[in-house]
Design a protein around this motif. Structure first.
Motif, mmCIF file in Angstrom:
data_model
loop_
_atom_site.group_PDB
_atom_site.id
_atom_site.type_symbol
_atom_site.label_atom_id
_atom_site.label_comp_id
_atom_site.label_asym_id
_atom_site.label_seq_id
_atom_site.Cartn_x
_atom_site.Cartn_y
_atom_site.Cartn_z
ATOM 1 N N ASP A 193 -0.914 -12.613 0.006
ATOM 2 C CA ASP A 193 -0.773 -11.627 -0.838
ATOM 3 C C ASP A 193 -1.574 -10.493 -0.125
ATOM 4 O OD1 ASP A 193 -0.293 -9.802 -2.905
ATOM 5 O OD2 ASP A 193 -1.285 -10.968 -4.475
ATOM 6 N N ASN B 53 -0.755 -7.010 -1.173
ATOM 7 C CA ASN B 53 -0.645 -5.848 -1.976
ATOM 8 C C ASN B 53 -0.956 -6.265 -3.367
ATOM 9 O OD1 ASN B 53 1.558 -7.380 -2.532
ATOM 10 N ND2 ASN B 53 3.244 -5.911 -2.003
ATOM 11 N N ASP C 256 0.690 -8.422 -5.557
ATOM 12 C CA ASP C 256 1.779 -8.873 -6.683
ATOM 13 C C ASP C 256 1.828 -10.275 -6.417
ATOM 14 O OD1 ASP C 256 2.845 -9.568 -3.904
ATOM 15 O OD2 ASP C 256 4.474 -8.199 -3.938
ATOM 16 N N ASN D 76 3.916 -13.753 -1.383
ATOM 17 C CA ASN D 76 3.629 -13.808 0.051
ATOM 18 C C ASN D 76 4.114 -12.500 0.820
ATOM 19 O OD1 ASN D 76 2.089 -16.208 0.199
ATOM 20 N ND2 ASN D 76 4.009 -17.319 0.074
ATOM 21 N N ASP D 77 3.393 -11.839 1.339
ATOM 22 C CA ASP D 77 3.806 -10.945 2.291
ATOM 23 C C ASP D 77 3.484 -11.549 3.640
ATOM 24 O OD1 ASP D 77 3.614 -8.886 0.224
ATOM 25 O OD2 ASP D 77 1.636 -8.892 0.578
ATOM 26 N N SER E 275 6.334 -6.812 2.806
ATOM 27 C CA SER E 275 6.134 -7.183 1.413
ATOM 28 C C SER E 275 7.660 -7.505 1.100
ATOM 29 C CB SER E 275 5.516 -6.081 0.539
ATOM 30 O OG SER E 275 5.961 -6.465 -0.784
ATOM 31 N N TYR F 159 8.428 -7.605 -2.568
ATOM 32 C CA TYR F 159 8.522 -7.428 -3.850
ATOM 33 C C TYR F 159 9.964 -7.071 -4.544
ATOM 34 C CZ TYR F 159 7.012 -5.542 -8.347
ATOM 35 O OH TYR F 159 7.069 -4.953 -9.896
ATOM 36 N N ILE G 114 4.575 -2.350 4.737
ATOM 37 C CA ILE G 114 3.350 -1.730 4.361
ATOM 38 C C ILE G 114 2.266 -1.581 5.269
ATOM 39 C CG2 ILE G 114 3.864 -2.723 1.886
ATOM 40 C CD1 ILE G 114 2.018 -5.064 2.453
ATOM 41 N N TYR H 191 -5.532 -2.820 1.139
ATOM 42 C CA TYR H 191 -4.147 -2.097 0.533
ATOM 43 C C TYR H 191 -4.467 -1.425 -0.641
ATOM 44 C CZ TYR H 191 0.926 -1.195 -0.017
ATOM 45 O OH TYR H 191 2.032 -0.701 -0.195
#
Length: 428
Positions: free
Chosen positions: A121, A123, A125, A128-129, A149, A151, A158, A212
C-alpha cells in the motif's frame, strides 16, 4: 549504486502463511493459467495486445482487498525473442473472484528485464498497489519504475517517469519500497549516483525519500553521502553473491555458518549465510533475532534426500555437484501488531525481489602472475555481473585474478588508477 544481479525465478509458495501483500506467490495455485509461460507469446481471452507481445513476469496478488488472490501479468513487446529489452511494458490483472480483467494501459514504459518489484500500500487505501521496475540500459545504471493502484477495481498509474524533485526530473539508480514509520503505508527510497568529470567517476550519492501525498509522490527528505546504500555480499568461496537492499540497512546482519556450525545446529549443508532481523538495533527493542532468509549450499545428493521430506527451501542455482537453496521462515515469529512484527513483514515482503539480487558465480581461479595488452578500448566493471563503470583505453595491465563466468567467458581483474579494483571481459 545498486548492482542489479539477475538470477533464476524464485518460487515462494512456502510463504503462504504471510500476508498476500508481501510475496510473489506460486503460479500453479488455483486461478492461474498454467499455459502462460514467461518469455512466451502472451494471449488472454478478452485482452487485445500488440503484435510480438510476450509475458515478462507474473504473480498472484490480492489488489482489491477481497481476500482472493488476483493474477498479475507483466507484458511487453519484443521484436527479438533473444533480447532482454521490452517496449510498451504493461500490467494486466485478472480478478481472482470475478475473472474481470483490469488493464493498466501504461504508456511509454520501456526497459530491460522488467519485473514486479513489490506489492504493498503506497496511497493509504489499505489495498496492494503493484510496483514494476526495469533497467534503462546505458552506462548510467539507471532504473525506471511504475506503480499501479487498483482502488475501486480501476487501475491507475500513480508513479511514472515524469516524477520531479525540487523542480528537476528525477532519475534513480535504485528505488526501494520502505515503511519509514511502521504505519503499513510504504514510501520510496531512491538512490542516484553522482559523477565527476566523466560518467565513470563516482563522487557520491543522493538519497531521496518519496511519499504519496495529495495524488502524487513528493520528496520528504534528501541527503548526500559518499557511500552507496545497498551492499553486495560475496561468499568466502566466491561461488555466490547477492545484494542486501538499502531499506534493510541498520536492521539486519549476516551470519556466516561453516559446515561445523551447521552440523552442530543439526542443519544440513556445506555452508550457509543467514540474514537476520536484529530488533536490538532498534531503540528499546528486546525481542530476539530472527531469520529473514538463508542461502545454503548443499551437495546434490544431500539435497535430493532432504527434498523428499517436508522443507521450506527452493533451489535458486546449481554448479557442478552443488545446489544453492534459499530457505525462508513459514510465519512471523513476533506478536501480532507489535513493532517487530511490522518490521519483519516489511523485510520479508522484499523476498520476491531477492531472487533478482542473487547469482551463482564461478569461483576465482588461482592468481596468475602475468600481464595483458589491451589492444582496443574495453568496458570496465566493478564485478563480472555489474553494470559498466566506464572504458579502459589501450594499455598493458597486470592481471591480479581471472575467472570464468557461468557462460564460459573469461574475465581479468586489475587495479586501475582511475576506477580502482575492476574486472573486464577478455575478448574471444
Amino acid at each position: 549504486m545498486r548492482q542489479k544481479i539477475m538470477a533464476l525465478t524464485l518460487s515462494l509458495s512456502m510463504l503462504a502463511t504471510f500476508p498476500a501483500a508481501a510475496f510473489a506467490a506460486d503460479h500453479t495455485k488455483p486461478g492461474s493459467d498454467k499455459s502462460l509461460k514467461i518469455g512466451q507469446t502472451f494471449m488472454l481471452d478478452g485482452v487485445t495486445v500488440p503484435e510480438h507481445t510476450v509475458l515478462l513476469d507474473q504473480q498472484l496478488i490480492d489488489v482489491n482487498k477481497d481476500g482472493v488472490l488476483d493474477m498479475a501479468y507483466v507484458v511487453g513487446t519484443r521484436e527479438d525473442n533473444k533480447s532482454a529489452y521490452s517496449l510498451d511494458i504493461n500490467l494486466i490483472v485478472v480478478d481472482g473472484k470475478t475473472a474481470k480483467i483490469m488493464n493498466a494501459n501504461i504508456i511509454g514504459f520501456d526497459g530491460y528485464m522488467p519485473y514486479i518489484n513489490f506489492a504493498g500500500d503506497f496511497n493509504g487505501d489499505k489495498a496492494n498497489d503493484i510496483m514494476l521496475t526495469a533497467d534503462t540500459g546505458g552506462s548510467g545504471g539507471y532504473i525506471t519504475s511504475r506503480i499501479v493502484s487498483f482502488y475501486n477495481n480501476t487501475p491507475k498509474v500513480i508513479l511514472s517517469d515524469n516524477l520531479r524533485v525540487k523542480g528537476n526530473l528525477a532519475t534513480f539508480n535504485s528505488l526501494d519500497p520502505i515503511d519509514t514509520n511502521g504505519d503499513g503505508i510504504y514510501e520510496l527510497l531512491g538512490e542516484e549516483r553522482l559523477t565527476g568529470d566523466s560518467n565513470a567517476e563516482t563522487i557520491g550519492y543522493v538519497n531521496t525519500t518519496l511519499a504519496y501525498r495529495n495524488g502524487e509522490f513528493t520528496a520528504t527528505n534528501q541527503t548526500k553521502t559518499k557511500e552507496a546504500l545497498s551492499t553486495i555480499h560475496t561468499s568466502p568461496a566466491q561461488d555466490f553473491m547477492y545484494v542486501i537492499p538499502a531499506s534493510w540497512d541498520g536492521i539486519v546482519h549476516v551470519e556466516k555458518l561453516n559446515q561445523a556450525k551447521l552440523d552442530k545446529m543439526k542443519h544440513g549443508g556445506i555452508y550457509s549465510e543467514r540474514i537476520l532481523y536484529t530488533p536490538g538495533q532498534t531503540k528499546g527493542a528486546k525481542a530476539s533475532d530472527e531469520m529473514v532468509l538463508s542461502i545454503t549450499k548443499y551437495t546434490k545428493k544431500e539435497w535430493a534426500a532432504i527434498a523428499k521430506g517436508p522443507n521450506n527451501g527452493v533451489i535458486v542455482g546449481t554448479q557442478n555437484d552443488k545446489v544453492y537453496v534459499i530457505e525462508t521462515p513459514q510465519s512471523n515469529p513476533y506478536p501480532s501488531g507489535s513493532k517487530e512484527a511490522r518490521i519483519f513483514n516489511d523485510l520479508v515482503s522484499y523476498i520476491p525481489t531477492f531472487n533478482r539480487m542473487f547469482n551463482v558465480t564461478t569461483p576465482t581461479l588461482a592468481k596468475p602472475d602475468k600481464t595483458y595488452s589491451i589492444a582496443k578500448p574495453i568496458t570496465a566493471h566493478k564485478t563480472t555481473t555489474s553494470k559498466a563503470l566506464g572504458t579502459l583505453m589501450p594499455q598493458i595491465v597486470t592481471i591480479r585474478n581471472e575467472k570464468l563466468d557461468t557462460k564460459g567467458n573469461k574475465w581479468y581483474q586489475i587495479q586501475d588508477a582511475k576506477f580502482g579494483e575492476i574486472w573486464f571481459q577478455v575478448p574471444k
